[in-house]
Design a protein around this motif. Sequence first.
Motif, short mmCIF file in Angstrom:
data_model
loop_
_atom_site.label_atom_id
_atom_site.label_comp_id
_atom_site.label_asym_id
_atom_site.label_seq_id
_atom_site.Cartn_x
_atom_site.Cartn_y
_atom_site.Cartn_z
N VAL A 37 76.63 126.97 78.43
CA VAL A 37 77.24 126.73 77.14
C VAL A 37 77.10 125.26 76.75
CG1 VAL A 37 79.32 126.93 75.76
CG2 VAL A 37 78.82 128.62 77.50
N ALA A 40 78.57 122.82 70.75
CA ALA A 40 78.04 122.68 69.40
C ALA A 40 78.71 121.52 68.67
CB ALA A 40 78.26 123.98 68.63
N LEU A 53 76.25 129.57 72.11
CA LEU A 53 77.60 129.98 71.73
C LEU A 53 77.90 131.39 72.24
CD1 LEU A 53 77.33 128.75 68.03
CD2 LEU A 53 78.60 127.61 69.85
N GLU A 88 82.51 128.58 70.09
CA GLU A 88 82.33 127.66 71.21
C GLU A 88 83.21 128.09 72.38
OE1 GLU A 88 81.93 123.37 69.12
OE2 GLU A 88 83.79 124.45 68.75
#
Length: 179
Positions: A37, A40, A53, A88
């Motif tokens: 991950v 963002a 995401l 997120e």
Amino acid sequence: KFTACFRSQGADVSSPRCTDSSPSSSVLTKDAASGLVISARQDALSINAEAVLFHGTSATAVEGILSSRFDKQKCKNGLGGRGFYFAESITKADEYTSPSDGEHCVLVCRVLLGRVQVCADRDLSRQQREGFEQSVKTGTYDSVLLDREQCNGTYREFIVYDATHCLPLCVVWYKRQTS
């Protein structure tokens, strides 16, 4: 409780699940999955932005997405209109899951955000919601960020309206712990 994470290599997500304690070439460990991950937060507002995401959904929908990609015809009309919603936070993505044999699944996806329209308004009018998708259709923006973190203290959601901007990387299977 984390149970498994499978790389996106096909649609058979119902096969016997390996746990992170039984190594397999198609399984990612919990640590490796969390390393996928990419936040963002730092790059989401730059032009041609992309991020990794979470997308929460049902096991049946995951099978469809993995076999034939995201399908706009199957989108529900959410707060930002008819699009593909990503977060997120796995906690936010978890809100959209439904259990299959006691387990939930979340897709980890690479998402092309492009030019992002940011909306931090607490209450959205119908006109605003319809305007999000229209601003993408006209080419002004490529995606929408509903910044609920800023206005409500909850989570940020990204919406894209083009299925070609969403690439599933892997499926994370888990069980919710009850207290």
